[in-house]
Motif scaffolding. Structure first.
Motif, PDB file in Angstrom:
ATOM      1  N   ALA A 112      -5.371  -2.829   9.833  1.00 36.17           N
ATOM      2  CA  ALA A 112      -4.664  -1.550   9.799  1.00 36.17           C
ATOM      3  C   ALA A 112      -5.584  -0.430   9.314  1.00 36.17           C
ATOM      4  CB  ALA A 112      -3.433  -1.660   8.900  1.00 36.17           C
ATOM      5  N   HIS A 113      -6.338  -0.720   8.264  1.00 38.70           N
ATOM      6  CA  HIS A 113      -7.260   0.286   7.746  1.00 38.70           C
ATOM      7  C   HIS A 113      -8.288   0.679   8.800  1.00 38.70           C
ATOM      8  CE1 HIS A 113     -11.154   1.409   5.973  1.00 38.70           C
ATOM      9  NE2 HIS A 113     -10.422   2.143   5.154  1.00 38.70           N
ATOM     10  N   ASN A 114      -8.855  -0.305   9.484  1.00 34.81           N
ATOM     11  CA  ASN A 114      -9.874  -0.013  10.489  1.00 34.81           C
ATOM     12  C   ASN A 114      -9.301   0.769  11.667  1.00 34.81           C
ATOM     13  OD1 ASN A 114     -11.749  -1.272   8.917  1.00 34.81           O
ATOM     14  ND2 ASN A 114     -11.896  -3.120  10.151  1.00 34.81           N
ATOM     15  N   ASN A 115      -8.043   0.486  12.016  1.00 35.13           N
ATOM     16  CA  ASN A 115      -7.395   1.251  13.081  1.00 35.13           C
ATOM     17  C   ASN A 115      -7.291   2.718  12.683  1.00 35.13           C
ATOM     18  OD1 ASN A 115      -4.664   2.450  14.183  1.00 35.13           O
ATOM     19  ND2 ASN A 115      -5.290   0.886  15.650  1.00 35.13           N
ATOM     20  N   LEU A 150      -2.718 -19.281   2.768  1.00 37.98           N
ATOM     21  CA  LEU A 150      -2.563 -18.768   4.134  1.00 37.98           C
ATOM     22  C   LEU A 150      -2.015 -17.350   4.103  1.00 37.98           C
ATOM     23  CD1 LEU A 150      -2.472 -19.064   7.227  1.00 37.98           C
ATOM     24  CD2 LEU A 150      -0.205 -20.113   6.962  1.00 37.98           C
ATOM     25  N   ARG A 151      -0.991 -17.143   3.302  1.00 41.26           N
ATOM     26  CA  ARG A 151      -0.391 -15.805   3.223  1.00 41.26           C
ATOM     27  C   ARG A 151      -1.416 -14.785   2.737  1.00 41.26           C
ATOM     28  NH1 ARG A 151       4.948 -13.876   2.951  1.00 41.26           N
ATOM     29  NH2 ARG A 151       5.086 -11.797   2.020  1.00 41.26           N
ATOM     30  N   ALA A 152      -2.189 -15.167   1.727  1.00 39.39           N
ATOM     31  CA  ALA A 152      -3.197 -14.255   1.197  1.00 39.39           C
ATOM     32  C   ALA A 152      -4.208 -13.872   2.264  1.00 39.39           C
ATOM     33  CB  ALA A 152      -3.904 -14.903   0.004  1.00 39.39           C
ATOM     34  N   ASP A 153      -4.680 -14.849   3.020  1.00 41.75           N
ATOM     35  CA  ASP A 153      -5.689 -14.569   4.045  1.00 41.75           C
ATOM     36  C   ASP A 153      -5.128 -13.715   5.171  1.00 41.75           C
ATOM     37  OD1 ASP A 153      -7.449 -16.025   2.554  1.00 41.75           O
ATOM     38  OD2 ASP A 153      -7.499 -17.766   3.875  1.00 41.75           O
ATOM     39  N   VAL A 154      -3.906 -14.001   5.574  1.00 36.96           N
ATOM     40  CA  VAL A 154      -3.298 -13.243   6.673  1.00 36.96           C
ATOM     41  C   VAL A 154      -3.020 -11.800   6.244  1.00 36.96           C
ATOM     42  CG1 VAL A 154      -1.250 -13.026   8.135  1.00 36.96           C
ATOM     43  CG2 VAL A 154      -2.336 -15.254   7.846  1.00 36.96           C
ATOM     44  N   VAL A 155      -2.486 -11.612   5.050  1.00 37.39           N
ATOM     45  CA  VAL A 155      -2.197 -10.256   4.578  1.00 37.39           C
ATOM     46  C   VAL A 155      -3.497  -9.465   4.424  1.00 37.39           C
ATOM     47  CG1 VAL A 155      -1.312  -8.883   2.666  1.00 37.39           C
ATOM     48  CG2 VAL A 155      -0.031 -10.874   3.461  1.00 37.39           C
ATOM     49  N   ALA A 156      -4.531 -10.096   3.864  1.00 44.29           N
ATOM     50  CA  ALA A 156      -5.809  -9.399   3.714  1.00 44.29           C
ATOM     51  C   ALA A 156      -6.357  -8.979   5.069  1.00 44.29           C
ATOM     52  CB  ALA A 156      -6.812 -10.305   2.991  1.00 44.29           C
ATOM     53  N   ALA A 157      -6.269  -9.878   6.055  1.00 38.46           N
ATOM     54  CA  ALA A 157      -6.752  -9.545   7.393  1.00 38.46           C
ATOM     55  C   ALA A 157      -5.933  -8.420   8.010  1.00 38.46           C
ATOM     56  CB  ALA A 157      -6.707 -10.784   8.289  1.00 38.46           C
ATOM     57  N   ALA A 158      -4.625  -8.424   7.766  1.00 40.40           N
ATOM     58  CA  ALA A 158      -3.762  -7.369   8.313  1.00 40.40           C
ATOM     59  C   ALA A 158      -4.090  -6.018   7.686  1.00 40.40           C
ATOM     60  CB  ALA A 158      -2.291  -7.721   8.071  1.00 40.40           C
ATOM     61  N   ASP A 186      -5.756  14.350   9.529  1.00 34.72           N
ATOM     62  CA  ASP A 186      -5.524  14.075   8.115  1.00 34.72           C
ATOM     63  C   ASP A 186      -5.771  12.597   7.821  1.00 34.72           C
ATOM     64  OD1 ASP A 186      -3.852  13.267   5.704  1.00 34.72           O
ATOM     65  OD2 ASP A 186      -3.657  15.451   5.623  1.00 34.72           O
ATOM     66  N   ALA A 187      -6.785  12.306   7.006  1.00 37.77           N
ATOM     67  CA  ALA A 187      -7.160  10.916   6.724  1.00 37.77           C
ATOM     68  C   ALA A 187      -6.062  10.193   5.955  1.00 37.77           C
ATOM     69  CB  ALA A 187      -8.471  10.887   5.944  1.00 37.77           C
ATOM     70  N   ASP A 188      -5.497  10.834   4.942  1.00 36.76           N
ATOM     71  CA  ASP A 188      -4.472  10.185   4.132  1.00 36.76           C
ATOM     72  C   ASP A 188      -3.233   9.859   4.955  1.00 36.76           C
ATOM     73  OD1 ASP A 188      -5.964  10.164   1.808  1.00 36.76           O
ATOM     74  OD2 ASP A 188      -5.258  12.147   1.178  1.00 36.76           O
ATOM     75  N   GLU A 189      -2.840  10.793   5.802  1.00 37.79           N
ATOM     76  CA  GLU A 189      -1.661  10.559   6.631  1.00 37.79           C
ATOM     77  C   GLU A 189      -1.908   9.424   7.632  1.00 37.79           C
ATOM     78  OE1 GLU A 189       1.127  12.932   9.902  1.00 37.79           O
ATOM     79  OE2 GLU A 189      -0.238  14.041   8.595  1.00 37.79           O
ATOM     80  N   THR A 190      -3.096   9.397   8.200  1.00 39.25           N
ATOM     81  CA  THR A 190      -3.424   8.380   9.195  1.00 39.25           C
ATOM     82  C   THR A 190      -3.435   6.988   8.584  1.00 39.25           C
ATOM     83  OG1 THR A 190      -4.782   9.984  10.387  1.00 39.25           O
ATOM     84  CG2 THR A 190      -5.136   7.667  10.912  1.00 39.25           C
ATOM     85  N   VAL A 191      -4.086   6.834   7.452  1.00 38.52           N
ATOM     86  CA  VAL A 191      -4.141   5.515   6.821  1.00 38.52           C
ATOM     87  C   VAL A 191      -2.791   5.149   6.220  1.00 38.52           C
ATOM     88  CG1 VAL A 191      -4.867   6.178   4.479  1.00 38.52           C
ATOM     89  CG2 VAL A 191      -5.609   3.998   5.436  1.00 38.52           C
ATOM     90  N   GLY A 237       1.416   1.528   5.964  1.00 44.85           N
ATOM     91  CA  GLY A 237       2.862   1.433   5.818  1.00 44.85           C
ATOM     92  C   GLY A 237       3.432   0.305   6.670  1.00 44.85           C
ATOM     93  N   TYR A 238       2.845   0.099   7.840  1.00 49.51           N
ATOM     94  CA  TYR A 238       3.282  -1.002   8.696  1.00 49.51           C
ATOM     95  C   TYR A 238       3.024  -2.332   8.004  1.00 49.51           C
ATOM     96  CZ  TYR A 238       3.581  -4.223  12.600  1.00 49.51           C
ATOM     97  OH  TYR A 238       3.926  -5.280  13.394  1.00 49.51           O
TER      98      TYR A 238
END
Length: 247
Positions: free
Chosen positions: A163-166, A151-159, A179-184, A189-190
């Protein structure tokens, strides 16, 4: 040196020529109005050459994802067993944004095209799912034997994917100017703060406590989330993040 001795510019590889021809036609005529025959005619090759590189017309829109997925999988496999797993998958996700940022013009054109064509949006979601599965498979191995490890693996992967897609959407909305690096880095980081070994910050504390148990910063706060039963896990995590952002 005389001008006659200057070598002509090298032709782009056939694969690149097909992608360039396809996008030129997509922009001029529209995706649905462009056929594979149109693409190969402009590129000056035969249909067999097209299908040697791309199984379908949809694949020519996403020519770089297979290579990026392979790079991500290899990156995860090469990781030190002692490295922090959430940081590792966040670093793996940066490879995808880097792929987009290497060719901003093409990435923005693809983004605009995908928004207009429902079939391409569905195709893109299938590509995103494959990235998520690669991250989850790595994390399942790292969390093997732990309570709720799968469960943890699936939730972290989805998070991580959410975040990446945002960050990716923000970068594409800016036409590749921010800046792409700063944005991602901000977005991932969250995730690291919320799900990594060290939990920092009130928002991260609330998210981690809600998903995996433990004291929240405000134990009397209650957040109720209603979601469709068939909603993908990444969407549920995204809704949780939004809920905590409003709390």
């Amino acid at each position: 040196m005389s001008s006659s001795s200057v070598a002509p510019p090298a032709k782009p590889p056939m694969r690149d020529a097909l992608v360039a021809a396809a996008f030129r036609l997509f922009l001029e005529r529209g995706y649905e109005q462009t056929t594979v025959d149109d693409i190969v005619a402009l590129a000056g090759v035969g249909r067999r050459s097209f299908f040697r590189y791309f199984p379908s017309k949809e694949d020519v829109v996403f020519p770089d994802h297979e290579g990026c997925l392979a790079d991500m999988t290899a990156f995860l496999a090469a990781g030190d067993p002692e490295c922090e797993p959430v940081r590792r998958v966040c670093d793996a996700a940066r490879l995808v944004l880097r792929m987009y940022a290497e060719n901003p013009t093409f990435s923005v054109q693809r983004y605009r095209l995908t928004k207009q064509v429902p079939g391409l949006r569905a195709y893109e979601l299938s590509v995103v799912w494959r990235y998520e599965r690669a991250l989850a498979e790595y994390l399942r191995g790292r969390y093997a034997g732990r309570p709720d490890g799968t469960l943890r693996a699936d939730v972290v992967a989805a998070a991580v994917v959410a975040a990446h897609n945002n960050a990716l959407r923000s970068w594409l909305h800016s036409d590749g100017r921010i800046d792409a690096d700063e944005t991602v880095g901000h977005a991932l980081g969250y995730v690291q703060a919320a799900f990594g070994t060290t939990v920092a910050g009130p928002a991260a504390g609330r998210a981690s406590a809600a998903l995996f148990g433990g004291p929240a910063e405000h134990p009397d706060d209650v957040v109720v989330l209603v979601s469709r039963r068939d909603a993908p896990l990444w969407r549920v995590v995204q809704e949780i993040e939004t809920a905590f952002g409003r709390a």
